[in-house]
Write a protein that holds these residues in place. Structure first.
Motif, PDB file in Angstrom:
ATOM      1  N   ARG A   6       0.834  -1.208   0.000  1.00  0.00           N
ATOM      2  CA  ARG A   6       0.000   0.000   0.000  1.00  0.00           C
ATOM      3  C   ARG A   6       0.869   1.258   0.000  1.00  0.00           C
ATOM      4  N   ILE A   7       1.727   1.350  -0.978  1.00  0.00           N
ATOM      5  CA  ILE A   7       2.674   2.463  -1.084  1.00  0.00           C
ATOM      6  C   ILE A   7       2.012   3.637  -1.798  1.00  0.00           C
ATOM      7  N   THR A   8       2.186   4.840  -1.240  1.00  0.00           N
ATOM      8  CA  THR A   8       1.630   6.051  -1.846  1.00  0.00           C
ATOM      9  C   THR A   8       2.713   6.999  -2.368  1.00  0.00           C
ATOM     10  N   ALA A   9       3.964   6.841  -1.936  1.00  0.00           N
ATOM     11  CA  ALA A   9       5.049   7.711  -2.401  1.00  0.00           C
ATOM     12  C   ALA A   9       6.380   6.993  -2.263  1.00  0.00           C
ATOM     13  N   LEU A  10       7.299   7.287  -3.188  1.00  0.00           N
ATOM     14  CA  LEU A  10       8.640   6.705  -3.193  1.00  0.00           C
ATOM     15  C   LEU A  10       9.660   7.797  -3.462  1.00  0.00           C
ATOM     16  N   ILE A  11      10.777   7.793  -2.724  1.00  0.00           N
ATOM     17  CA  ILE A  11      11.891   8.681  -3.014  1.00  0.00           C
ATOM     18  C   ILE A  11      13.194   7.900  -2.882  1.00  0.00           C
ATOM     19  N   GLU A  12      14.219   8.374  -3.602  1.00  0.00           N
ATOM     20  CA  GLU A  12      15.532   7.735  -3.565  1.00  0.00           C
ATOM     21  C   GLU A  12      16.373   8.351  -2.460  1.00  0.00           C
ATOM     22  N   LEU A  13      17.085   7.505  -1.724  1.00  0.00           N
ATOM     23  CA  LEU A  13      17.975   7.937  -0.658  1.00  0.00           C
ATOM     24  C   LEU A  13      19.408   7.552  -1.013  1.00  0.00           C
TER      25      LEU A  13
ATOM     26  N   ILE B 186       0.417   9.677   5.798  1.00  0.00           N
ATOM     27  CA  ILE B 186       1.437  10.515   5.167  1.00  0.00           C
ATOM     28  C   ILE B 186       0.935  10.940   3.794  1.00  0.00           C
ATOM     29  N   ARG B 187       0.924  12.261   3.552  1.00  0.00           N
ATOM     30  CA  ARG B 187       0.413  12.802   2.302  1.00  0.00           C
ATOM     31  C   ARG B 187       1.509  13.286   1.369  1.00  0.00           C
ATOM     32  N   ALA B 188       2.711  13.531   1.898  1.00  0.00           N
ATOM     33  CA  ALA B 188       3.798  14.061   1.074  1.00  0.00           C
ATOM     34  C   ALA B 188       5.129  13.527   1.573  1.00  0.00           C
ATOM     35  N   LEU B 189       6.036  13.251   0.624  1.00  0.00           N
ATOM     36  CA  LEU B 189       7.362  12.715   0.944  1.00  0.00           C
ATOM     37  C   LEU B 189       8.340  13.272  -0.079  1.00  0.00           C
ATOM     38  N   ILE B 190       9.396  13.981   0.389  1.00  0.00           N
ATOM     39  CA  ILE B 190      10.342  14.618  -0.535  1.00  0.00           C
ATOM     40  C   ILE B 190      11.776  14.467  -0.042  1.00  0.00           C
ATOM     41  N   ASN B 191      12.717  14.486  -0.997  1.00  0.00           N
ATOM     42  CA  ASN B 191      14.134  14.619  -0.685  1.00  0.00           C
ATOM     43  C   ASN B 191      14.450  16.081  -0.446  1.00  0.00           C
ATOM     44  N   VAL B 192      15.198  16.391   0.602  1.00  0.00           N
ATOM     45  CA  VAL B 192      15.630  17.759   0.866  1.00  0.00           C
ATOM     46  C   VAL B 192      17.033  17.979   0.323  1.00  0.00           C
ATOM     47  N   ASN B 193      17.948  17.106   0.679  1.00  0.00           N
ATOM     48  CA  ASN B 193      19.307  17.091   0.127  1.00  0.00           C
ATOM     49  C   ASN B 193      19.858  15.681   0.307  1.00  0.00           C
ATOM     50  N   ASP B 194      21.155  15.511   0.097  1.00  0.00           N
ATOM     51  CA  ASP B 194      21.734  14.160   0.159  1.00  0.00           C
ATOM     52  C   ASP B 194      21.614  13.520   1.534  1.00  0.00           C
ATOM     53  N   GLY B 195      21.471  14.329   2.579  1.00  0.00           N
ATOM     54  CA  GLY B 195      21.431  13.761   3.923  1.00  0.00           C
ATOM     55  C   GLY B 195      20.102  13.872   4.630  1.00  0.00           C
ATOM     56  N   LEU B 196      19.121  14.553   4.013  1.00  0.00           N
ATOM     57  CA  LEU B 196      17.846  14.793   4.690  1.00  0.00           C
ATOM     58  C   LEU B 196      16.667  14.512   3.771  1.00  0.00           C
ATOM     59  N   PHE B 197      15.560  14.085   4.351  1.00  0.00           N
ATOM     60  CA  PHE B 197      14.297  14.042   3.640  1.00  0.00           C
ATOM     61  C   PHE B 197      13.188  14.437   4.603  1.00  0.00           C
ATOM     62  N   ALA B 198      12.021  14.757   4.073  1.00  0.00           N
ATOM     63  CA  ALA B 198      10.923  15.277   4.890  1.00  0.00           C
ATOM     64  C   ALA B 198       9.618  14.616   4.494  1.00  0.00           C
ATOM     65  N   SER B 199       8.691  14.586   5.442  1.00  0.00           N
ATOM     66  CA  SER B 199       7.364  14.014   5.200  1.00  0.00           C
ATOM     67  C   SER B 199       6.316  14.872   5.882  1.00  0.00           C
ATOM     68  N   GLY B 200       5.107  14.868   5.323  1.00  0.00           N
ATOM     69  CA  GLY B 200       3.992  15.616   5.882  1.00  0.00           C
ATOM     70  C   GLY B 200       2.758  14.748   5.949  1.00  0.00           C
TER      71      GLY B 200
ATOM     72  N   LEU C 194      11.296  16.211   9.726  1.00  0.00           N
ATOM     73  CA  LEU C 194      12.570  16.229   9.011  1.00  0.00           C
ATOM     74  C   LEU C 194      13.384  15.029   9.479  1.00  0.00           C
ATOM     75  N   TRP C 195      13.872  14.227   8.528  1.00  0.00           N
ATOM     76  CA  TRP C 195      14.551  12.973   8.839  1.00  0.00           C
ATOM     77  C   TRP C 195      16.000  13.007   8.361  1.00  0.00           C
ATOM     78  N   ASN C 196      16.861  12.278   9.092  1.00  0.00           N
ATOM     79  CA  ASN C 196      18.230  12.034   8.655  1.00  0.00           C
ATOM     80  C   ASN C 196      18.216  10.827   7.720  1.00  0.00           C
ATOM     81  N   ALA C 197      18.653  11.025   6.477  1.00  0.00           N
ATOM     82  CA  ALA C 197      18.556   9.974   5.466  1.00  0.00           C
ATOM     83  C   ALA C 197      19.597   8.879   5.638  1.00  0.00           C
ATOM     84  N   THR C 198      20.692   9.160   6.324  1.00  0.00           N
ATOM     85  CA  THR C 198      21.735   8.152   6.505  1.00  0.00           C
ATOM     86  C   THR C 198      21.606   7.428   7.843  1.00  0.00           C
ATOM     87  N   GLU C 199      21.400   8.200   8.919  1.00  0.00           N
ATOM     88  CA  GLU C 199      21.237   7.578  10.239  1.00  0.00           C
ATOM     89  C   GLU C 199      19.824   7.050  10.449  1.00  0.00           C
TER      90      GLU C 199
END
Length: 463
Positions: free
Chosen positions: A190-197, A234-248, A256-261
């Protein structure tokens, strides 16, 4: 030349095949009554910072147009509920190709680039409610590959250029190679969004949680870890930069999430609030409708995150992890799509049919009673813990700035679903009114027409 009235503008159809927007007098058009009937922001007759003074209406769809995707510097593709994919030249407004093949609405669309020894070729991948996937050549309009009879319709697509594969998400997660051959399949997601990390990982939004999925060179996928800090869908999921991503989320949570840790860095809970008594120092919670605080869309430029929250806009600084600007009521209805043009300029579109331009200005907010001012409208909660939302509200946010309306693009008669910017070539919007509008810089278009006229005169020996 034919003249039409729309909102606060006259639209003039010229012999050049474009529409010129002319600011009109509110008394001449009866805009005073219109403003009384609809309590909206009024930018006034002059919009010196709005360069989009010409528009060209693009017709071809027969139902809601939900998606726009940029193919290259001068082409875009549109798709929607009629199952059609149309390819356009954004410089001329010409419809280049009509891609027919899906029998139901398009649910996702993306581009995929294929490299050979000489050139880069961009193709389109589409997913539909008819439970099929298609690969298209936008140059010829041909359907190159198709996959039908999927178990369910696909909700999102993600291309992993480094691994030369692409993924489809919905009721199941599938990995495909460039030849449309299935490499791996995982059901019940039941996936609604995908982003690359980084490091060949993928973040997948599934209801209230985010799953970390590995996608290695063997083209297999495996769920590594799950984040469950959101309290609603979760309605939105985006990459912020190489080390961060965010969800709403649906209830106004921005994380705001740490993409590596793979841990939570900052938590903001955006809530509308209503004060019951101006003399009270306590801020009481009202009963907001879910749509008023739902995060419909997120976008970022790496420094700022712009959230569409109900009918408002919320700007968050990644560096300071704090709110820098907001507008509680930016549109009459829910904001559906946003874009950060720079660290001080942004755009938004809404269900009310408008597209608006904003500027973050270093102006203090008007002095108001504490219970009815900024904190009477918003509540911001922060936490660096992973155990869930905090209960404490932050009562002092210094250096807050204003979002000032600088442009109002009125042309659509239905909800504007999204837009794509082609910088100096213009802006393309799509809507529930079945139309696309190509918004152009009037001064630039005037110069181009003058140049073309002089060139024709020179060819004919007139100069």
């Amino acid at each position: 030349m034919e003249t039409y009235q729309t909102g606060q503008h006259f639209i003039s159809a010229s012999r050049f095949g474009v529409l010129c927007l002319q600011r009109c007098s509110s008394t001449r058009l009866g805009c005073n009554k219109w403003l009384l009937d609809f309590p909206v922001l009024c930018i006034g007759e002059e919009q010196p910072k709005n360069c989009f003074t010409e528009l060209q209406v693009l017709k071809g769809h027969f139902d809601i147009v939900r998606f726009l995707v940029q193919i290259d510097d001068f082409r875009c593709a549109s798709a929607g509920d009629d199952g059609l994919v149309l390819v356009w030249n954004v410089e001329t407004g010409e419809r280049l190709q009509e891609l027919r093949g899906h029998s139901q609405q398009i649910t996702a669309i993306t581009t995929i680039t294929c490299k050979n020894e000489v050139t880069l070729n961009t193709s389109l991948i589409t997913a539909s409610s008819d439970r099929s996937l298609s690969l298209w050549d936008p140059d010829t309009g041909n359907r190159v590959q198709t996959i039908s009879d999927l178990h369910s319709s696909v909700k999102c697509l993600l291309v992993l250029e480094r691994l030369c594969v692409w993924l489809s998400g919905g009721e199941e997660l599938c990995v495909w190679n460039r030849d449309f051959q299935l490499q791996c399949q995982r059901p019940n997601h039941r996936i609604t969004a995908l982003i690359e990390l980084p490091k060949n990982y993928i973040a997948a939004a599934m209801d209230k949680k985010i799953s970390k999925i590995s996608a290695d060179s063997s083209l297999s996928v495996a769920e590594i870890r799950c984040l469950s800090d959101h309290q609603d869908q979760i309605r939105a999921l985006i990459n912020v930069n190489d080390g961060l991503f965010a969800s709403g989320s649906h209830m106004g949570e921005l994380i705001l999430w740490n993409a590596t840790e793979w841990n939570l860095l900052a938590y903001e809970h955006i809530l509308w609030e209503e004060s019951q008594d101006y003399n009270q120092t306590e801020i009481r919670m009202g009963a907001p409708k879910p749509s008023e605080m739902s995060i419909q869309h997120l976008t970022t430029n790496g420094n700022l995150i712009l959230a569409a929250v109900g009918s408002g806009l919320y700007v968050y600084s990644v560096q300071t992890r704090s709110v820098v600007a907001y507008r509680k009521v930016a549109h009459d209805s829910n904001v559906l799509h946003t874009m950060l043009l720079s660290d001080c300029e942004l755009m938004s579109c809404s269900e009310d049919g408008s597209v608006r331009m904003w500027e973050i200005q270093d102006l203090p907010l008007p002095a108001e009673p504490a219970s009815s001012g900024f904190f009477g409208m918003w509540s911001f909660g922060r936490s660096n813990k992973q155990s869930g939302p905090p209960s404490k509200k932050v009562i002092d946010i210094p250096n807050i700035r204003m979002l000032e309306l600088t442009g109002d693009l009125i042309g659509h008669s239905g909800a504007v679903q999204m837009f794509v910017s082609f910088t100096e070539k213009g802006l393309v919007t799509c809507s529930a009114d079945h139309l696309l509008i190509l918004w152009k810089n009037g001064e630039r278009q005037s110069r181009l027409r003058s140049l073309a006229l002089f060139q024709k005169l020179e060819e004919r020996g007139g100069l």
